[in-house]
Write a protein that holds these residues in place. Structure first.
Motif, short mmCIF file in Angstrom:
data_model
loop_
_atom_site.label_atom_id
_atom_site.label_comp_id
_atom_site.label_asym_id
_atom_site.label_seq_id
_atom_site.Cartn_x
_atom_site.Cartn_y
_atom_site.Cartn_z
N LEU A 272 4.94 150.03 43.54
CA LEU A 272 5.79 149.57 42.45
C LEU A 272 7.27 149.80 42.76
N VAL A 273 7.59 150.98 43.26
CA VAL A 273 8.98 151.28 43.63
C VAL A 273 9.44 150.36 44.75
N ALA A 274 8.57 150.16 45.75
CA ALA A 274 8.93 149.28 46.87
C ALA A 274 9.17 147.85 46.37
N GLY A 275 8.25 147.35 45.52
CA GLY A 275 8.40 146.00 45.00
C GLY A 275 9.65 145.83 44.17
N LEU A 276 9.96 146.79 43.33
CA LEU A 276 11.17 146.72 42.51
C LEU A 276 12.43 146.77 43.37
N SER A 277 12.41 147.57 44.42
CA SER A 277 13.59 147.67 45.29
C SER A 277 13.86 146.34 45.99
N MET A 278 12.80 145.64 46.39
CA MET A 278 13.00 144.37 47.10
C MET A 278 13.36 143.24 46.14
N THR A 279 12.76 143.21 44.97
CA THR A 279 13.03 142.11 44.04
C THR A 279 14.34 142.28 43.29
N THR A 280 14.85 143.52 43.18
CA THR A 280 16.17 143.73 42.56
C THR A 280 17.28 143.81 43.60
N ARG A 281 16.92 143.63 44.87
CA ARG A 281 17.90 143.65 45.97
C ARG A 281 18.59 145.02 46.07
N THR A 282 17.79 146.09 46.03
CA THR A 282 18.35 147.46 46.09
C THR A 282 17.55 148.33 47.05
N GLU A 283 17.16 147.81 48.19
CA GLU A 283 16.28 148.54 49.10
C GLU A 283 16.92 149.83 49.62
N LEU A 284 18.18 149.79 50.01
CA LEU A 284 18.85 151.00 50.50
C LEU A 284 19.20 151.94 49.35
N LEU A 285 19.61 151.39 48.22
CA LEU A 285 19.92 152.24 47.06
C LEU A 285 18.67 152.98 46.58
N ALA A 286 17.50 152.37 46.74
CA ALA A 286 16.25 153.02 46.32
C ALA A 286 16.01 154.33 47.04
N ILE A 287 16.52 154.45 48.26
CA ILE A 287 16.36 155.69 49.02
C ILE A 287 17.07 156.84 48.30
#
Length: 362
Positions: A272-287
């Protein structure tokens, strides 16, 4: 905004009512947790505690999402998406798909009465199959502005145009992100309520981020600081339903836990976290937002690397929340302090998100 509140409330209600039912059913079936022999001695008393509680989180999340759409549709409040969106459904698919892999892992552990379920190869293959389906579909379903649920570019708060992956490498990138997050949450799930409470904070942060992206969507308010994200409001609904589900589950999972989420829950929440990071365009911020999950995973990798090269242990035990237990900290002390660290990571991540928007808009 109403749909977000409905999703959170429905997810919370279903989770808090369904979990005790699962506790009774799983207890009767003997679906109890096996404990690592080399783990902290205080954990021995947890042997036999019902596991696979992640089933409640997954069901509550899915029910919360669709109840929000159903009530909004009939009540005239609207979700801004015209019903379930491609982005929202894909993120749900990713979470549920990985949850099924985790469920199989948990079920094998229970049936064979051991701490190891699926072997590493089988688990990675399961994650790979779900990832490939997600990656292929995430680059389809363009909306009126040509936006797809995910993009082939690496992102921080928005896409970084300088780093774009060809289609084949995008699948590899998705696999790294998805397997990384699902395993990071899985490593964190070692103390009562630690993974559930941390996930609730991270997901609540994504509710705020996705809602903010809705308010400043380029399709609605074109400006320098707007966001090119497909279906941000529906992603906020998904995150809200999952947040409510985690909080409801945490009522029964907090120390002393009456049920564990197992790999069923941890792999689903990681997806879920991975999917949200990719669909909200925040992959690096998710870290940054999920910093505690990342540190837990790094502690395992570092422990293995140091031991294989020097034959010495970097920590008393990895993941490193067990290091503090073996150092004499009470389990509840470790949990609360790690929750505080997670809250700091989430607040810092929100600060970075907002500061980037101010920099462009101000």
């Amino acid at each position: 905004m109403i749909s977000i509140l409905i999703a959170a409330a429905a997810g919370l209600l279903v989770s808090i009512l369904l979990t005790p039912y699962l506790i009774r059913v799983f207890s009767r079936q003997g679906f109890g947790q096996e404990i690592r022999e080399e783990g902290p001695q205080g954990h021995k008393s947890k042997r036999g505690t019902p596991t696979m509680g992640g089933v409640a989180i997954i069901i509550a999340m899915v029910v919360g999402y669709f109840v929000a759409h159903l009530i909004s549709s009939f009540g005239g409040t609207g979700t801004g998406t015209g019903g379930p969106s491609a982005s929202g459904l894909l993120v749900l698919f990713l979470a549920v798909g990985l949850g099924i892999v985790g469920f199989l892992d948990d079920f094998i552990k229970i049936r064979k009465q051991r701490n190891l379920g699926l072997n590493k190869t089988a688990k990675l293959v399961g994650q790979l199959v779900v990832t490939i389906v997600f990656a292929v579909l995430a680059l389809r379903f363009p909306n009126g502005e040509g936006l797809t649920p995910a993009s082939e570019s690496l992102s921080y708060v928005r896409d970084l145009a300088l780093i774009t992956f060809p289609s084949v490498f995008f699948v590899v990138f998705c696999y790294i992100v998805i397997s990384g997050w699902s395993n990071a949450v899985n490593f964190t799930d070692g103390l009562d309520g630690l993974a559930g409470g941390t996930a609730a904070m991270v997901l609540a942060t994504y509710v705020v981020i996705a809602f903010w992206q809705t308010r400043l969507s380029c399709a609605v308010s074109p400006q320098a600081a707007c966001y090119d994200v497909r279906d941000p409001l529906d992603l906020a609904v998904v995150a809200a339903a999952a947040t409510g589900a985690c909080v409801g589950f945490l009522w029964w999972n907090a120390a002393p836990a009456k049920i564990f989420m197992g790999d069923t829950g941890s792999l689903a929440l990681g997806g879920l976290v991975a999917g949200l990071s990719m669909t909200t365009r925040t992959e690096l911020l998710a870290i940054v937002i999920g910093g505690l999950f990342m540190v837990e995973m790094i502690s395992v990798v570092a422990q293995i690397a140091v031991f294989r090269t020097t034959r010495r242990r970097l920590f008393r035990m990895a993941p490193f929340h067990h290091h503090f237990e073996l150092a004499g900290w009470a389990e509840t002390t470790v949990i609360i302090r790690f929750w505080l660290l997670s809250a700091i990571c989430c607040m810092f991540g929100l600060g970075l998100f907002y500061s980037e928007q101010l920099g462009l808009g101000g």
